[in-house]
Enzyme design. Structure first.
Site, PDB file in Angstrom:
ATOM      1  N   LYS A 153      25.612   0.985  78.619  1.00 43.09           N
ATOM      2  CA  LYS A 153      24.260   0.489  78.916  1.00 43.09           C
ATOM      3  C   LYS A 153      23.796  -0.603  77.961  1.00 43.09           C
ATOM      4  CE  LYS A 153      21.619   4.103  80.056  1.00 43.09           C
ATOM      5  NZ  LYS A 153      21.276   5.544  79.925  1.00 43.09           N
ATOM      6  N   GLU A 206      14.227   1.570  73.533  1.00 39.54           N
ATOM      7  CA  GLU A 206      13.456   0.617  74.335  1.00 39.54           C
ATOM      8  C   GLU A 206      12.070   1.184  74.599  1.00 39.54           C
ATOM      9  OE1 GLU A 206      15.958   0.090  77.838  1.00 39.54           O
ATOM     10  OE2 GLU A 206      15.057   1.794  78.841  1.00 39.54           O
ATOM     11  N   ARG A 263      29.273   2.902  92.151  1.00 38.52           N
ATOM     12  CA  ARG A 263      29.879   3.703  93.238  1.00 38.52           C
ATOM     13  C   ARG A 263      28.953   3.662  94.434  1.00 38.52           C
ATOM     14  NH1 ARG A 263      25.929   7.527  92.621  1.00 38.52           N
ATOM     15  NH2 ARG A 263      25.351   7.845  90.450  1.00 38.52           N
ATOM     16  N   HIS A 298      15.859  15.014  87.766  1.00 39.44           N
ATOM     17  CA  HIS A 298      16.825  13.945  88.020  1.00 39.44           C
ATOM     18  C   HIS A 298      17.645  14.157  89.283  1.00 39.44           C
ATOM     19  CE1 HIS A 298      15.620  12.251  84.247  1.00 39.44           C
ATOM     20  NE2 HIS A 298      15.905  13.371  83.625  1.00 39.44           N
TER      21      HIS A 298
HETATM   22  C1  MV4 Z   1      13.170   5.546  81.319  1.00 39.10           C
HETATM   23  C2  MV4 Z   1      11.918   6.091  81.636  1.00 39.10           C
HETATM   24  C3  MV4 Z   1      10.800   5.469  81.121  1.00 39.10           C
HETATM   25  N1  MV4 Z   1      10.935   4.373  80.316  1.00 39.10           N
HETATM   26  N2  MV4 Z   1      13.262   4.463  80.522  1.00 39.10           N
HETATM   27  C4  MV4 Z   1      15.827   8.873  83.526  1.00 39.10           C
HETATM   28  C5  MV4 Z   1      17.181   8.744  84.123  1.00 39.10           C
HETATM   29  C6  MV4 Z   1      17.776   7.518  83.565  1.00 39.10           C
HETATM   30  N3  MV4 Z   1      18.377   6.778  84.628  1.00 39.10           N
HETATM   31  C7  MV4 Z   1      16.668   6.760  82.936  1.00 39.10           C
HETATM   32  N4  MV4 Z   1      15.493   7.598  83.013  1.00 39.10           N
HETATM   33  C8  MV4 Z   1      14.278   7.162  82.593  1.00 39.10           C
HETATM   34  N5  MV4 Z   1      14.315   6.071  81.802  1.00 39.10           N
HETATM   35  C9  MV4 Z   1      12.166   3.916  80.035  1.00 39.10           C
HETATM   36  N6  MV4 Z   1      12.278   2.851  79.240  1.00 39.10           N
HETATM   37  C10 MV4 Z   1      11.863   7.211  82.475  1.00 39.10           C
HETATM   38  C11 MV4 Z   1      13.045   7.757  82.955  1.00 39.10           C
HETATM   39  C12 MV4 Z   1      12.891   8.886  83.846  1.00 39.10           C
HETATM   40  C13 MV4 Z   1      13.230   8.765  85.200  1.00 39.10           C
HETATM   41  C14 MV4 Z   1      13.754   7.604  85.746  1.00 39.10           C
HETATM   42  C15 MV4 Z   1      14.073   7.517  87.075  1.00 39.10           C
HETATM   43  C16 MV4 Z   1      13.894   8.620  87.907  1.00 39.10           C
HETATM   44  C17 MV4 Z   1      13.388   9.774  87.399  1.00 39.10           C
HETATM   45  C18 MV4 Z   1      13.047   9.882  86.054  1.00 39.10           C
HETATM   46  C19 MV4 Z   1      12.528  11.061  85.547  1.00 39.10           C
HETATM   47  C20 MV4 Z   1      12.197  11.159  84.238  1.00 39.10           C
HETATM   48  C21 MV4 Z   1      12.399  10.067  83.376  1.00 39.10           C
END
Ligand code: MV4
Length: 454
Positions: A116, A200, A292, A235
């Site tokens: 990442k 971040e 994918r 998730h």
């Molecule tokens: C974040 C975020 C808020 N701010 N990054 C969760 C899974 C991973 N793909 C990244 N995730 C998150 N990253 C920043 N800078 C909140 C989440 C997150 C989230 C993201 C997408 C779908 C569901 C989620 C549930 C909780 C937190």
């Protein structure tokens, strides 16, 4: 084109890939575990080869057995589906070294985007919007503390090798950042064998917006617009739709084009999803790239008319993309709900066992991607998703009504499923308004649990 493809997966996605192969005149060979013996999708395969016992580690994750099955069946290519080995660059490498085409990106592209920190660096270079934060993995905690003060709290610590929500820590002040970095490092080292973490800006109450892209081996890449996957619990996505409701068309085009550029610059071939968070002003920030085909690809197929699985096989065989960006248009609205064999009233407990009743809905715009049927016994070893119901309609409101009708027609028993839950979620005021965020499902589940107790 390939004559024979081996499918290193099971269930609905194995069936989806078999169907795509047959439309292309390709023979489909399936591998299966003894827990999946007699699985309905295997009837559709041209050949099925048992590769081990029920536990995934001894079957669907055993690289040597899958390669051996490809050798004995004289397959030319291997389709990994999603989950299992689909994002394992080592597996893609072994496929190539053993003389099989991996239906997906090169191991180099997979590695470049799977890390990442590296993915974000490439995104910055190509103009894909990302969250402000540390530009490299953290070497010096004091440097991270300085960056956090600049971008201001809250911030989030993430594992460079992580994904799907594993190895993350939110920090609301400097003390939390210091302990968060240590905790995330240890967790990442244990989980991924790589303790690299970065920081971040943390965005609250965001929406999950993901862009479907596809590239070929001739330097072409296009986007197929986006999906909103904000309806999730822990998730695990529950509902996905395309296009994302209420997004300004100019902003949509800009972010979708930036995702296609990222994939093109990564020399990526095959299907990829570029994940973003969107804030309430419709600013976008890239999270990660999934290298994918995804569970929710059908909603994109419904609104664009592109068969993503067939196109993925074609580009793996070396063909050029059969369309360019200007051929891709959004037609109507599509929503997918995941039918999981889980009991939402008992903490979403997985429900293994015999399906006695299975009556599927139908009518215009109704699609079911499922390997389930009456008489199918759900094994306890794998994911609880037994199918997907996808509905397409001219507009979002009609799509929601059509989906509710289809869910009411859908009878599965005695195993408990997420069907009744979906009927309630589709009536949630935030979902109906299209103003829902990534936390509304969990917030609502907590509310109804409190109401039930009172
Ligand atoms: C974040 C975020 C808020 N701010 N990054 C969760 C899974 C991973 N793909 C990244 N995730 C998150 N990253 C920043 N800078 C909140 C989440 C997150 C989230 C993201 C997408 C779908 C569901 C989620 C549930 C909780 C937190």
């Amino acid at each position: 084109m390939f004559k024979r493809v081996l499918i290193a997966n099971r269930g609905e996605i194995a069936l989806r890939i078999i169907r795509a192969c047959h439309e292309l005149g390709i023979e489909a060979v399936c591998v299966y575990s003894s827990a999946d013996k007699g699985g309905p999708w295997l009837e559709q395969a041209d050949r099925a080869i048992c590769i081990g016992p029920g536990p995934s580690k001894e079957s669907y994750l055993k690289i040597e057995r899958i390669i051996a099955a490809a050798e004995v069946s004289h397959a030319e290519a291997i389709h990994p589906g999603y989950g299992f080995l689909s994002e394992n660059a080592h597996f893609a490498e072994v496929c190539r070294a053993s003389g099989f085409e991996f239906i997906g990106p090169s191991p180099e592209a997979m590695n470049a985007l799977g890390d990442k920190v590296n993915c974000k660096r490439l995104a910055r270079k190509t103009g894909t919007p990302v969250f402000p934060g540390t530009e490299d993995a953290i070497e010096d905690i004091e440097e991270a503390v300085k960056v956090a003060a600049e971008i201001q709290y809250p911030v989030i610590v993430k594992a460079r090798a992580g994904g799907g929500g594993r190895g993350m820590r939110i920090a609301r002040d400097e003390a939390e950042l210091r302990t968060g970095i240590e905790a995330a490092r240890q967790e990442a080292a244990a989980a991924f064998g790589d303790g690299g973490v970065y920081v971040e800006k943390f965005l609250e109450n965001a929406r999950h917006f993901e862009v479907q892209t596809i590239g070929d081996k001739h330097g072409h890449a296009v986007h197929l617009y986006e999906r909103d996957c904000s309806s999730q619990r822990r998730h695990q996505k529950l509902i996905e739709e395309a296009p994302a409701p209420g997004v300004d068309p100019k902003k949509r085009d800009r972010v979708c084009e930036s995702a296609a550029t990222l994939i093109r610059e990564a020399k990526y071939s095959g299907a990829a999803t570029v994940e973003f968070l969107m804030d309430r002003h419709q600013n976008f920030y890239m999270l990660e790239v999934n290298t994918r085909v995804q569970v929710e690809h059908p909603v994109t197929e419904m609104i664009t008319g592109v068969d993503i699985v067939k196109t993925g096989i074609r580009v793996a065989a070396g063909e050029e993309l059969p369309f360019t960006q200007k051929d891709i248009h959004i037609n109507g609205h599509a929503i997918e709900v995941r039918i999981n064999a889980e009991d939402p009233d008992r903490g979403f407990m997985p429900q293994a066992g015999l399906i006695e009743t299975y009556a599927a809905p139908g009518g215009p715009g109704v699609r079911i991607d499922s390997h389930a049927r009456a008489g199918y016994r759900i094994p306890p070893n794998y994911d609880s998703m037994i199918g997907k119901l996808i509905v397409h309609a001219p507009d979002r409101a009609t799509c929601i009504e059509r989906l509710k009708g289809a869910l009411r027609e859908f009878k599965i028993g005695p195993v408990k499923t997420t069907i009744p839950l979906h009927l309630k979620l589709l009536d949630h005021p935030d979902f109906r308004a299209g103003s829902h965020d990534i936390h509304y499902v969990e917030r609502w589940l907590k509310e109804i649990a409190v109401t039930a107790k009172a």
